[in-house]
Design a protein around this motif. Sequence first.
Motif, mmCIF file in Angstrom:
data_model
loop_
_atom_site.group_PDB
_atom_site.id
_atom_site.type_symbol
_atom_site.label_atom_id
_atom_site.label_comp_id
_atom_site.label_asym_id
_atom_site.label_seq_id
_atom_site.Cartn_x
_atom_site.Cartn_y
_atom_site.Cartn_z
ATOM 1 N N UNK A 143 75.839 -2.067 -52.724
ATOM 2 C CA UNK A 143 76.466 -1.177 -51.749
ATOM 3 C C UNK A 143 77.974 -1.403 -51.678
ATOM 4 N N UNK A 144 78.383 -2.655 -51.769
ATOM 5 C CA UNK A 144 79.817 -2.967 -51.761
ATOM 6 C C UNK A 144 80.511 -2.357 -52.979
ATOM 7 N N UNK A 145 79.858 -2.456 -54.129
ATOM 8 C CA UNK A 145 80.441 -1.904 -55.352
ATOM 9 C C UNK A 145 80.515 -0.381 -55.271
ATOM 10 N N UNK A 146 79.479 0.240 -54.692
ATOM 11 C CA UNK A 146 79.482 1.695 -54.532
ATOM 12 C C UNK A 146 80.616 2.132 -53.610
ATOM 13 N N UNK A 155 83.950 8.853 -59.788
ATOM 14 C CA UNK A 155 82.639 9.495 -59.670
ATOM 15 C C UNK A 155 81.612 8.896 -60.622
ATOM 16 N N UNK A 156 82.011 8.684 -61.880
ATOM 17 C CA UNK A 156 81.070 8.174 -62.871
ATOM 18 C C UNK A 156 80.499 6.825 -62.455
ATOM 19 N N UNK A 157 81.375 5.921 -62.030
ATOM 20 C CA UNK A 157 80.905 4.586 -61.633
ATOM 21 C C UNK A 157 80.098 4.663 -60.345
ATOM 22 N N UNK A 158 80.534 5.521 -59.424
ATOM 23 C CA UNK A 158 79.789 5.668 -58.171
ATOM 24 C C UNK A 158 78.363 6.120 -58.440
ATOM 25 N N UNK A 159 78.195 7.119 -59.309
ATOM 26 C CA UNK A 159 76.866 7.630 -59.632
ATOM 27 C C UNK A 159 76.012 6.541 -60.296
#
Length: 268
Positions: A143-146, A155-159
Motif C-alpha cells: 500500500x505504501x508503494x502504491x 500509472x504503470x507502476x501503480x497498476x
Amino acid sequence: MAKAASQAPTPRFEPVRSARAFEEIATQIRTELTTGRLKVGSRLPAERALAVQFGVSRNTLREALRSLEHAGLIRLQKGATGGAFISEGSANVIVNSMLDLYHMGSLNPDQLTEARIWLEAVVVREACARATPEDLQALRENMDEAARATEEGDFQRRAQVHLSFHRILARMTGNPIMVIVMDGLLTVLAQFIQTIGAYENTFVLPSRKRFLKHLEEGNTEAAVAEMETSLRRLQRGYLSRVSTAATSAARAAPAARKRAPAAKKAAS
C-alpha cells in the motif's frame, strides 16, 4: 539383487494407433507418471528407441515431443547429456493459455472482471483465516508503494503494485492452485488495463486501508464486503471505458468510409 532393486522402474509404452500421435503419446507419458514409473526429472528413452516403442516415425515423434514441451510436460535438452526429461511443471503454461484465450476473444472483459470478483471472495476468506504478521506487513508495504506511485503520477507502476496486492492475498491462502489461477487472471487483467489506458481510481487506497483494518481484526465478512465493493466499482469503471471506446470507434467508422471515396477521386 540389491543393485537391481535400486534401479528406477522402466516406463512401458505401447504402439500409437491414433492419427493424432502426440495426444496419445502425451496420454501414455501421463499414465507412466501416475504409476510412478516416470517421475519429475526422469529422462525418457533415446529418440530412436522411443520411436520404435510408440511405432511412429522419428519425425512424428519429434513433433510430439515439441508439442509436449510447449505444454510444459517435458523439457528438451541438447548436447551429449541431453534428451527429453519430465518437466517439474510451470504455472506459466496455464497463464499463457489464459492470455491466448483473451487475445483470441474467447475471454471478454465482462467475464474476466466478474470471475475476478468471485475468486477474490474465496481468497479473502482464506487469507483472513491464515494471515500472519509477515503477511500483514507485506500488504502494508504494498500500500505504501502504491501511494508513492500515485503521488508520482506513475500509472504503470501503480497498476502493477495494485495487482500485486491481490497476488499477496492469494499466496496467503497457502494453496498453490489459488495462486496459479489468481496469477492467470491478474496477468490477463494487466493486459486489459494496458488497452484502456490510464484512469483515476482514488477510491482504491482508502478502501485498502479499511480492508486491512478488517483483516487485522479478523472480521472476515467486513473484509469480503469491502473488497467486493471496491472490485465492483473498478469493474464498472473498466467496462464503461470499453463501452466508450467502442462507441467512439463505431461513430468514426462511417466518417472514414465517406472520406475513402474522396481520397480515391483525388488520387485519380
